[in-house]
Write a protein that holds these residues in place. Structure first.
Motif, short mmCIF file in Angstrom:
data_model
loop_
_atom_site.label_atom_id
_atom_site.label_comp_id
_atom_site.label_asym_id
_atom_site.label_seq_id
_atom_site.Cartn_x
_atom_site.Cartn_y
_atom_site.Cartn_z
N ILE A 260 0.86 -1.19 0.00
CA ILE A 260 0.00 0.00 0.00
C ILE A 260 0.89 1.23 0.00
CG2 ILE A 260 -1.74 1.29 1.31
CD1 ILE A 260 -2.51 -1.49 2.55
N TRP A 261 0.56 2.21 -0.87
CA TRP A 261 1.34 3.44 -0.89
C TRP A 261 0.54 4.64 -0.40
CZ3 TRP A 261 6.20 4.37 -0.64
CH2 TRP A 261 6.67 5.67 -0.84
N ARG A 262 -0.78 4.71 -0.70
CA ARG A 262 -1.59 5.84 -0.26
C ARG A 262 -2.96 5.36 0.20
NH1 ARG A 262 2.05 8.19 0.72
NH2 ARG A 262 2.92 10.13 -0.10
N LEU A 263 -3.43 5.96 1.29
CA LEU A 263 -4.80 5.77 1.78
C LEU A 263 -5.48 7.12 1.82
CD1 LEU A 263 -4.18 3.33 4.78
CD2 LEU A 263 -5.19 2.74 2.56
N LYS A 264 -6.74 7.17 1.35
CA LYS A 264 -7.52 8.41 1.38
C LYS A 264 -8.93 8.10 1.87
CE LYS A 264 -4.53 11.18 -0.84
NZ LYS A 264 -4.78 11.55 -2.24
N TRP A 265 -9.32 8.76 2.94
CA TRP A 265 -10.71 8.66 3.39
C TRP A 265 -11.63 9.34 2.38
CZ3 TRP A 265 -12.10 5.48 7.13
CH2 TRP A 265 -11.18 5.13 8.12
#
Length: 336
Positions: A260-265
């Motif tokens: 995983i590189w980016r998480l966005k709500w």
């Protein structure tokens, strides 16, 4: 699980690693895409990394409205509050700098630049704004390839480096504000450590955890629900934390591989999370209390590492994601 199809795509030329939709109502159609290219050229024995930032109007055919040349882009975020009366995009670059570009009608112009580190071989790996919820706090947190984290503070003459501390012994891939309490910053690094900091005295972390099995690459405070934080890692695991009691995550989700590189709500749904999952693609994860997290939408058209992904603030099912070696940005829709 629904597999989304590409609505439109664009070849970015350079490797693409960051996509960010503008959150302001009169500019929500605008999408910024950042790129990174390692060249064979050298300056002071450091290989030059070039970048371009594209500005798209996603209501039009996918042709850049503007192209901005900068050092290679590692991360970008829009401020959610005006900065000196402008809607501003912050860009973290491969020379340890942060560039601020503000809208002048429908194009971006440079409004500030601050050198977050004096060493041009040090990469500025991530940035986050304190202003997601607290519109009066204009500070920026940045993290760097030498393990440092610093706070950029606005002054009458522009941004300056304020607090600056050695947070990790390896690359600090990510730093992020707690949007509900902006004196709190979180950081994650290649050492697998996830740390909390009180920026009023960052000499000692408020906690140090090694729950992830590999480098911690991403984290974001939930803007729709207080005390909720998501972290992600090369280990393909998303942890959801209750920031009032950080001893163990309250939920765990194993993504379908890739790291995983980016998480966005999601902009409005407190239980929906977007993951740019590198080798595996991009995924939408639905989190419900007392139920197992579920991947509700997958996007598998990227043929290289998906590093960037973001939600539109206008059509909140619309996602832009981008990938590296195939230098491609796609638009697609998440399932309801």
């Amino acid at each position: 699980m629904t597999q989304a199809a590409s609505i439109a795509s664009f070849d970015t030329g350079y490797s693409a690693d960051s996509t960010e939709f503008c959150p302001f109502k009169d500019h929500t159609q605008y999408l910024a895409v950042g790129t990174y290219q390692l060249t064979d050229e050298q300056e002071a024995n450091v290989r030059i990394r070039k970048g371009k930032t594209y500005l798209f109007d996603v209501t039009q055919p996918l042709i850049p409205q503007q192209t901005i040349e900068t050092p290679a882009v590692l991360d970008m975020k829009w401020s959610h509050a005006l900065v000196n009366d402008k809607q501003v995009l912050g860009i973290a670059d491969a020379q340890g700098g942060v560039h601020l570009y503000g809208f002048n009608e429908n194009t971006l112009e440079k409004v500030d630049h601050v050198q977050a580190t004096d060493d041009p071989s040090t990469l500025c790996l991530s940035l986050d704004w304190a202003s997601r919820l607290n519109k009066t706090d204009g500070r920026i947190v940045t993290s760097h390839s030498n393990g440092t984290v610093n706070i950029l503070t606005p002054t009458e003459s522009g941004y300056v480096v304020g607090e600056d501390w050695h947070a990790h012994d390896l690359e600090a891939w990510i730093a992020a504000f707690d949007y509900w309490n902006t004196n709190v910053v979180y950081s994650g690094a290649d050492d697998g450590l996830f740390k909390g900091w009180d920026v009023r005295d960052p000499s000692t972390p408020t906690f140090v955890y090694k729950r992830h099995m590999m480098g911690v690459t991403t984290m974001q405070s939930n803007p729709n629900k207080e005390h909720v934080l998501a972290t992600g890692s090369y280990d393909e695991t998303i942890y959801i934390w209750d920031t009032r009691s950080m001893r163990a995550p309250v939920q765990t989700c194993q993504t379908p591989g890739g790291g995983i590189w980016r998480l966005k709500w999601h902009p409005t749904n407190e239980n929906r999370l977007l993951s740019a999952s590198m080798h595996a693609g991009a995924f939408v994860v639905d989190l419900k209390q007392d139920e197992e997290p579920m991947v509700s939408t997958s996007f598998l058209d990227h043929t290289s590492m998906a590093y960037g992904a973001d939600w539109s603030f206008a059509d909140t099912s619309l996602v832009a994601s981008c990938s590296f070696y195939d230098h491609c940005m796609h638009l697609w829709k998440a399932a309801d």
